[in-house]
Design a protein around this motif. Structure first.
Motif, mmCIF file in Angstrom:
data_model
loop_
_atom_site.group_PDB
_atom_site.id
_atom_site.type_symbol
_atom_site.label_atom_id
_atom_site.label_comp_id
_atom_site.label_asym_id
_atom_site.label_seq_id
_atom_site.Cartn_x
_atom_site.Cartn_y
_atom_site.Cartn_z
ATOM 1 N N ASP A 135 -61.180 -45.028 101.564
ATOM 2 C CA ASP A 135 -61.630 -44.521 102.629
ATOM 3 C C ASP A 135 -61.813 -43.054 102.448
ATOM 4 O O ASP A 135 -60.902 -42.131 101.885
ATOM 5 C CB ASP A 135 -60.833 -44.664 104.087
ATOM 6 N N SER A 172 -66.448 -43.286 105.699
ATOM 7 C CA SER A 172 -65.748 -43.399 106.784
ATOM 8 C C SER A 172 -66.531 -44.040 108.016
ATOM 9 O O SER A 172 -67.806 -43.581 108.045
ATOM 10 C CB SER A 172 -65.097 -42.160 107.456
ATOM 11 N N GLU A 222 -67.344 -47.752 110.747
ATOM 12 C CA GLU A 222 -67.770 -49.143 110.637
ATOM 13 C C GLU A 222 -69.232 -49.523 109.806
ATOM 14 O O GLU A 222 -69.255 -50.476 109.554
ATOM 15 C CB GLU A 222 -67.970 -49.692 112.335
ATOM 16 N N GLY A 263 -59.115 -50.857 108.646
ATOM 17 C CA GLY A 263 -59.574 -52.060 108.871
ATOM 18 C C GLY A 263 -61.011 -52.165 108.200
ATOM 19 O O GLY A 263 -61.435 -53.237 107.437
ATOM 20 N N THR A 300 -54.019 -47.771 106.164
ATOM 21 C CA THR A 300 -53.635 -46.311 106.449
ATOM 22 C C THR A 300 -54.032 -45.944 108.138
ATOM 23 O O THR A 300 -53.753 -44.827 108.276
ATOM 24 C CB THR A 300 -54.674 -45.362 105.584
ATOM 25 N N THR A 301 -54.082 -46.973 108.597
ATOM 26 C CA THR A 301 -54.364 -46.741 110.126
ATOM 27 C C THR A 301 -53.051 -47.435 110.769
ATOM 28 O O THR A 301 -52.790 -48.599 110.122
ATOM 29 C CB THR A 301 -55.473 -47.253 110.602
ATOM 30 N N LYS A 335 -58.468 -62.590 107.170
ATOM 31 C CA LYS A 335 -59.815 -62.376 107.580
ATOM 32 C C LYS A 335 -60.438 -61.281 107.081
ATOM 33 O O LYS A 335 -59.792 -60.188 107.152
ATOM 34 C CB LYS A 335 -59.826 -62.574 109.277
ATOM 35 N N THR A 374 -51.750 -38.160 109.073
ATOM 36 C CA THR A 374 -53.190 -37.512 109.355
ATOM 37 C C THR A 374 -54.144 -38.339 110.255
ATOM 38 O O THR A 374 -55.430 -37.871 110.305
ATOM 39 C CB THR A 374 -53.948 -37.137 107.892
HETATM 40 P P1 NAD Z 1 -61.441 -47.485 110.382
HETATM 41 O O1 NAD Z 1 -60.846 -48.087 108.947
HETATM 42 O O2 NAD Z 1 -62.576 -47.130 110.446
HETATM 43 O O3 NAD Z 1 -60.473 -46.159 110.451
HETATM 44 C C1 NAD Z 1 -60.785 -45.213 111.462
HETATM 45 C C2 NAD Z 1 -60.797 -43.982 111.224
HETATM 46 O O4 NAD Z 1 -59.746 -43.268 110.674
HETATM 47 C C3 NAD Z 1 -62.012 -43.651 110.197
HETATM 48 O O5 NAD Z 1 -62.772 -42.715 110.361
HETATM 49 C C4 NAD Z 1 -61.259 -43.462 108.685
HETATM 50 O O6 NAD Z 1 -61.871 -42.684 107.872
HETATM 51 C C5 NAD Z 1 -60.082 -42.610 109.517
HETATM 52 N N1 NAD Z 1 -58.606 -42.733 108.463
HETATM 53 C C6 NAD Z 1 -57.964 -44.108 108.286
HETATM 54 N N2 NAD Z 1 -56.914 -43.663 107.747
HETATM 55 C C7 NAD Z 1 -56.737 -42.381 107.725
HETATM 56 C C8 NAD Z 1 -55.682 -41.446 107.561
HETATM 57 N N3 NAD Z 1 -54.395 -42.151 107.192
HETATM 58 N N4 NAD Z 1 -55.672 -40.138 108.040
HETATM 59 C C9 NAD Z 1 -56.753 -39.742 108.484
HETATM 60 N N5 NAD Z 1 -57.950 -40.675 108.803
HETATM 61 C C10 NAD Z 1 -57.909 -41.761 108.377
HETATM 62 O O7 NAD Z 1 -60.973 -48.454 111.486
HETATM 63 P P2 NAD Z 1 -59.391 -49.471 111.800
HETATM 64 O O8 NAD Z 1 -59.426 -49.030 113.370
HETATM 65 O O9 NAD Z 1 -58.458 -49.080 110.951
HETATM 66 O O10 NAD Z 1 -59.942 -50.680 111.742
HETATM 67 C C11 NAD Z 1 -61.378 -51.303 112.621
HETATM 68 C C12 NAD Z 1 -61.945 -52.234 111.480
HETATM 69 O O11 NAD Z 1 -60.831 -53.328 111.346
HETATM 70 C C13 NAD Z 1 -63.010 -52.999 112.377
HETATM 71 O O12 NAD Z 1 -64.047 -53.211 111.555
HETATM 72 C C14 NAD Z 1 -62.359 -54.513 112.779
HETATM 73 O O13 NAD Z 1 -63.422 -55.349 112.570
HETATM 74 C C15 NAD Z 1 -61.389 -54.625 111.660
HETATM 75 N N6 NAD Z 1 -60.344 -55.328 111.861
HETATM 76 C C16 NAD Z 1 -60.088 -56.685 111.179
HETATM 77 C C17 NAD Z 1 -59.066 -57.601 111.447
HETATM 78 C C18 NAD Z 1 -58.851 -58.641 110.331
HETATM 79 O O14 NAD Z 1 -58.213 -59.486 110.971
HETATM 80 N N7 NAD Z 1 -59.479 -58.660 109.433
HETATM 81 C C19 NAD Z 1 -58.376 -57.223 112.532
HETATM 82 C C20 NAD Z 1 -58.518 -56.140 113.466
HETATM 83 C C21 NAD Z 1 -59.394 -55.330 113.070
#
Ligand code: NAD
Ligand code: ZN
Length: 340
Positions: free
Chosen positions: A37, A62, A64, A96, A120-121, A132, A162
């Motif tokens: 990312d 970064s 969706e 994700g 990382t989130t 999935k 972060t």
């Molecule tokens: P994401 O991956 O978009 O991350 C959220 C934001 O945080 C982004 O802007 C990213 O650049 C930033 N970021 C990530 N890690 C960071 C860090 N350590 N420091 C600073 N910034 C950071 O979103 P998300 O909330 O992690 O995941 C959402 C996605 O996950 C959706 O597309 C959803 O459909 C999917 N999802 C999938 C499943 C599954 O079972 N496969 C389950 C839940 C969600």
């Protein structure tokens, strides 16, 4: 560090803790390539480089929008150019979005290669379990996907330092969902009654929350039965997410959805708990019943127009129920008075 085994097919290990990323091992693979990312790369480039050394890195913008056919093709072309063969591995470092995208590439490249997940989130504790993987089309989210388990998950809490506030709250939306679905986890969380305390104990909370998800997924890997309870808050939450044009985070939207579900059942303190974790703040959104209703009817979980909800009258005892339009309208009026 804490490690546990996910009994998927095939089974895999999840390692959680500060610094676990350094344990990454790709010795058994012919080649490895990293999808990272963009924001994570900006904030942690040196930390990542020290572990992955001279591996090829693909930086994923970064957001969706990256879960697209375009980005899918970009990664596949990189894999081909780098001569990644069936014994190669993809390492997904991000939330994700990168997990789903890189995981879907791994699921389909050469009919499936291994992938290692480095979430990382906070929200990605959810996507790290269940296998999935998917990308979106213009028509619908996650409309092209597969079941493909990671071979190992390194959940290094150092990355979380972060994470922006919005993403912390989003992650807690899903943690709270797991908490309502499991009385044991709910009781455990009483020791961390607000966001500040919970954030200080994020490692142990993530471990417990993942184990709740694991329990549901292992019982019902292909979502024929109890796994559907993991959709608690999601029917209404997804509609809201779409209405906000994704300005609302996924976990925040799910929190409003769980609050909505509580208006359809016996109140059991769901809204109070969500507020304690910084969720359910007043919305600046233009939402009317008909728009929400139509989006919920089109939800992929609705069968011939009947909207099925996951409801709860007792913590840890979810059930599924079809709810009719008039009842939904009444709950929506209550919901609207509180949050709009
Ligand atoms: P994401 O991956 O978009 O991350 C959220 C934001 O945080 C982004 O802007 C990213 O650049 C930033 N970021 C990530 N890690 C960071 C860090 N350590 N420091 C600073 N910034 C950071 O979103 P998300 O909330 O992690 O995941 C959402 C996605 O996950 C959706 O597309 C959803 O459909 C999917 N999802 C999938 C499943 C599954 O079972 N496969 C389950 C839940 C969600
Ligand atoms: Zn969710």
């Amino acid at each position: 560090t804490n490690s546990f085994l996910i009994h998927a097919i095939p089974p895999y290990m999840i390692h959680v803790g500060d610094g676990v990323f350094a344990e990454l091992s790709v010795k058994k693979y012919s080649q490895a390539i990293c999808c990272v990312d963009e924001r994570v790369w900006q904030s942690h480039e040196q930390y990542i480089r020290d572990v992955i050394k001279d591996m090829t890195v693909i930086v994923i913008p970064s957001g969706e929008k990256s879960k697209s056919l375009d980005k899918y093709q970009v990664i596949i072309e990189h894999l081909l150019k780098n001569h990644i063969d069936r014994k190669g591995v993809i390492i997904a470092i991000g939330g994700g979005v990168v997990g789903d995208l890189a995981g879907f590439c791994a699921a389909t490249y050469m009919r499936g290669i291994d992938f290692i997940q480095v979430p990382t989130t906070i929200l990605a504790h959810d996507s790290a379990i269940g296998g999935k993987v998917a990308i979106n089309t213009d028509v619908a989210k996650n409309s092209i996907g597969a079941f493909h388990q990671p071979t190992t998950v390194y959940y290094d809490t150092q990355f979380l330092a972060t994470l922006p506030e919005r993403e912390v709250l989003s992650g807690f939306g899903e943690i709270c969902k797991h908490m309502f679905l499991d009385k044991h986890f709910y009781d455990f969380m009483q020791a961390f009654p607000d966001l500040a305390v919970a954030e200080e104990n994020i490692e142990t909370i993530l471990l417990h929350s993942m184990q709740v998800k694991q329990k549901f997924v292992e019982e019902d890997p292909y979502e024929n039965d109890v796994r559907k309870y993991l959709n608690f808050g999601h029917t209404f939450g997804h509609a809201l997410e779409q209405i906000s044009n994704y300005s609302l985070s996924h976990g925040a939207a799910v929190a409003y959805g769980m609050a909505f579900a509580e208006y359809l059942a016996t109140p059991i303190g769901i809204r109070e708990m969500l507020i304690n974790y910084g969720l359910l703040t007043p919305l600046q959104l233009d939402v009317d019943f008909d728009t929400v209703y139509n989006l919920m009817k089109n939800d992929k979980k609705s069968v011939s127009g009947a909207i099925q909800f996951v409801l709860m009258d007792v913590i840890g005892h979810p059930y599924a129920q079809v709810v009719g339009e008039s009842e939904l309208r009444e709950a929506f009026d209550n919901w609207r008075m509180e949050y709009l």
